[in-house]
Enzyme design. Structure first.
Site, short mmCIF file in Angstrom:
data_model
loop_
_atom_site.label_atom_id
_atom_site.label_comp_id
_atom_site.label_asym_id
_atom_site.label_seq_id
_atom_site.Cartn_x
_atom_site.Cartn_y
_atom_site.Cartn_z
N GLY A 202 -13.02 21.44 -7.91
CA GLY A 202 -13.71 22.50 -8.54
C GLY A 202 -13.41 23.87 -8.20
N LYS B 12 8.42 27.70 -23.32
CA LYS B 12 7.79 28.85 -23.49
C LYS B 12 8.69 30.02 -22.93
CE LYS B 12 3.99 27.21 -25.61
NZ LYS B 12 3.89 27.42 -27.11
N ASN C 10 -6.09 30.99 -21.54
CA ASN C 10 -7.37 29.87 -21.49
C ASN C 10 -8.26 30.36 -22.66
OD1 ASN C 10 -6.10 29.85 -18.67
ND2 ASN C 10 -7.34 27.95 -19.12
N TYR D 72 6.47 22.36 -20.90
CA TYR D 72 6.00 23.33 -21.50
C TYR D 72 6.28 24.80 -21.16
CZ TYR D 72 1.68 25.67 -23.69
OH TYR D 72 0.64 26.34 -24.57
N ASP D 73 6.22 24.93 -19.71
CA ASP D 73 6.29 26.38 -19.25
C ASP D 73 7.76 26.81 -19.46
OD1 ASP D 73 4.07 25.43 -18.11
OD2 ASP D 73 4.33 25.68 -15.86
N PRO E 122 -1.92 25.89 -11.62
CA PRO E 122 -2.36 26.94 -10.78
C PRO E 122 -3.74 27.12 -10.16
CG PRO E 122 -1.94 27.47 -13.12
CD PRO E 122 -1.61 26.05 -12.93
N ARG F 169 -10.23 30.30 -13.22
CA ARG F 169 -9.84 30.92 -14.59
C ARG F 169 -10.64 31.85 -15.17
NH1 ARG F 169 -6.37 28.14 -12.95
NH2 ARG F 169 -5.60 26.26 -13.53
N1 LIG Z 1 -5.09 27.31 -26.67
C1 LIG Z 1 -4.93 28.05 -25.73
O1 LIG Z 1 -5.58 28.18 -24.74
C2 LIG Z 1 -3.33 28.35 -25.80
C3 LIG Z 1 -3.14 28.92 -24.44
C4 LIG Z 1 -1.65 29.27 -24.32
C5 LIG Z 1 -0.82 29.06 -25.24
N2 LIG Z 1 -1.17 28.50 -26.52
C6 LIG Z 1 -0.20 28.22 -27.63
O2 LIG Z 1 -0.70 28.39 -28.76
C7 LIG Z 1 -0.32 27.64 -29.77
C8 LIG Z 1 -1.38 26.99 -30.74
O3 LIG Z 1 -2.17 26.38 -29.66
P1 LIG Z 1 -3.54 25.26 -29.97
O4 LIG Z 1 -4.27 25.46 -29.03
O5 LIG Z 1 -3.87 25.80 -31.41
O6 LIG Z 1 -2.82 24.03 -30.13
P2 LIG Z 1 -3.05 22.70 -30.95
O7 LIG Z 1 -2.60 21.68 -30.15
O8 LIG Z 1 -4.70 22.47 -31.30
O9 LIG Z 1 -2.64 22.86 -32.39
C9 LIG Z 1 -1.00 22.91 -32.42
C10 LIG Z 1 -0.74 22.42 -33.88
O10 LIG Z 1 0.54 22.28 -33.99
C11 LIG Z 1 0.89 21.06 -34.81
N3 LIG Z 1 2.22 20.56 -34.45
C12 LIG Z 1 2.52 20.26 -33.18
N4 LIG Z 1 4.03 20.07 -33.11
C13 LIG Z 1 4.19 20.18 -34.39
C14 LIG Z 1 5.41 20.01 -34.96
N5 LIG Z 1 6.54 19.58 -34.61
N6 LIG Z 1 5.84 20.39 -36.26
C15 LIG Z 1 4.67 20.94 -36.83
N7 LIG Z 1 3.31 21.18 -36.39
C16 LIG Z 1 3.38 20.70 -35.15
C17 LIG Z 1 -0.35 20.32 -34.38
O11 LIG Z 1 -0.30 19.13 -35.43
C18 LIG Z 1 -1.18 21.20 -34.26
O12 LIG Z 1 -2.05 21.19 -35.58
C19 LIG Z 1 0.50 26.85 -29.11
O13 LIG Z 1 2.08 27.18 -29.02
C20 LIG Z 1 0.25 26.72 -27.81
O14 LIG Z 1 1.29 26.45 -26.75
C21 LIG Z 1 -2.48 28.13 -26.74
#
Ligand SMILES: NC(=O)c1ccc[n+]([C@@H]2O[C@H](COP(=O)([O-])OP(=O)(O)OC[C@H]3O[C@@H](n4cnc5c(N)ncnc54)[C@H](O)[C@@H]3O)[C@@H](O)[C@H]2O)c1
Length: 370
Positions: free
Chosen positions: A252, A194, A219, A190-191, A328, A256
């Site tokens: 705990g 990105k 978060n 993941y890290d 972290p 964050r």
């Molecule tokens: N929610 C957070 O706090 C947070 C924090 C850091 C980064 N992000 C980033 O924000 C973005 C959205 O996060 P989220 O929390 O909504 O995630 P989520 O998992 O709820 O939603 C992701 C969506 O992407 C779709 N998806 C995954 N792989 C796919 C693919 N190969 N093709 C098409 N669709 C695909 C899934 O079906 C899902 O609907 C992501 O890139 C995530 O890494 C979110």
């Protein structure tokens, strides 16, 4: 606010009002949201559609949700299917964008597994979505430019995880911090994807002048985040709503800052529309920084007040041996850049955000495993 519906309508009004400037800039345009069926998609999609309803004299924003709908189309999207300003496209982002997409002016890449439990299970799919998926999206932008239909804005979802485990003197963390990240640990899929995604964005912006902006979410929580997602707030909410004790899978002490999703979504639209090309913006809140133990206490108190919850917090070891590896200890952003350049101004307090979330979960207790 007493029901999930009231929480959503309050949040959508807030998003449409506070994001009016950004939505006006997208008026009459097509906005493709890859991963729009997910957590952040919930308010990204509904926020834009709600702005259309509140501004009937403006040309509507046309939203295209592109998602692989791995577990079917979520119910909230099915409910919107008849909306003339919404189109759903089933597509996997790891292959070139489908020709039926047509011309779009704004693109958001939020298609990636985001929950640590799940990205550690599907590391290759996670890397493919963030790297190959992003590359196909950038190729689409290049083709549009060649066609004389250049896109107006692209937003890539990076993550606060790109900072890894920041050294003490780099907390709170500004965008200029380069990170302390393992390239081979259980979270590296993941890290590092990105991080490389950001490198792709910066270079396409520099070399080809594409209007790409990067958001680094810290978060986010709130409505839309499935109760089965495996992140801490829905896990605790699930414990409370089922009347069980809150199960803490750590000592705990990790801290964050939690950003309520209505504020975060405003930050993302601001980044997309007003961010500088090739630049990254932290999107989160700076205070309060709370430990997981404190979070559990706050949620227990809320459960007592709202539902007469009688549980307490118990500690348990996770069955997953990698659960805490490279997790972290502290994560807290500096958001001055987004505040000053974009006018980002998160307003929902942690207590209010947790209250809205727990109420929302009480109306959304069922969800397929994420
Ligand atoms: N929610 C957070 O706090 C947070 C924090 C850091 C980064 N992000 C980033 O924000 C973005 C959205 O996060 P989220 O929390 O909504 O995630 P989520 O998992 O709820 O939603 C992701 C969506 O992407 C779709 N998806 C995954 N792989 C796919 C693919 N190969 N093709 C098409 N669709 C695909 C899934 O079906 C899902 O609907 C992501 O890139 C995530 O890494 C979110």
């Amino acid at each position: 606010m007493k029901t999930a519906e009231q929480v959503c309508s309050t949040d959508l009004d807030y998003i449409a009002r506070q994001g009016h400037d950004e939505f006006s800039r997208m008026s009459g345009r097509r906005v493709m949201i890859a991963g729009g069926a997910g957590f952040l998609g919930y308010y990204l999609v509904q926020g834009a559609l709600h702005w259309n309803v509140r501004n009937p004299s403006a040309a509507p924003i046309k939203v295209i949700v592109l998602d692989n709908f791995m577990r079917g189309v979520p119910q909230w999207l099915t409910a919107l299917e008849k909306n003339p300003n919404l189109r759903l496209l089933k597509h996997d982002i790891t292959v070139p964008l489908p020709s039926e997409l047509g011309d779009v002016e704004f693109l958001i890449h939020a298609a990636s597994i985001a929950s640590p439990i799940y990205y550690r299970k599907y590391p290759i799919e996670t890397m493919d979505a963030n790297i190959n998926g992003l590359r196909f999206l950038l190729d689409y932008c290049m083709a549009q430019k060649k066609k004389g239909r250049p896109v107006e804005g692209v937003l890539f979802y990076s993550s606060s995880e790109i900072y890894g485990d920041p050294t003490t003197e780099n907390i709170p963390t500004p965008e200029t911090y380069r990170g302390n990240v393992s390239c081979t640990g259980p979270r590296a899929c993941y890290d590092e994807s990105k991080r490389f995604g950001e490198t792709l964005c910066v270079n396409f912006a520099r070399q080809h002048g594409l209007p790409i902006k990067v958001a680094r979410p810290f978060n986010n929580y709130g409505p839309g985040l499935k109760i089965t997602d495996g992140r801490v707030i829905p896990d605790f909410a699930r414990n409370i709503l089922s009347g069980n004790d809150i199960v803490m899978l750590s000592d705990g002490s990790a801290k964050r800052t939690f950003c309520y999703v209505a504020d975060a979504v405003l930050g993302y639209y601001k980044t997309l529309v007003k961010g500088r090309d090739g630049e990254a913006y932290n999107v989160g809140v700076e205070v309060p920084e709370i430990s997981m133990a404190e979070l559990a206490d706050r949620m227990v108190a809320l459960g007592r007040e709202l539902f007469g919850y009688k549980g307490k917090t118990v500690r348990q070891q996770s069955n997953d041996k990698d659960y805490l590896v490279d997790n972290p200890n502290r994560r807290c952003p500096v958001i001055t850049k987004a505040r000053t350049e974009l006018g980002y101004d998160p307003q929902v307090t942690i207590d209010e955000g947790l209250r809205r979330s727990v109420i929302w979960y009480s109306g959304n207790r069922e969800a397929s495993e994420a």
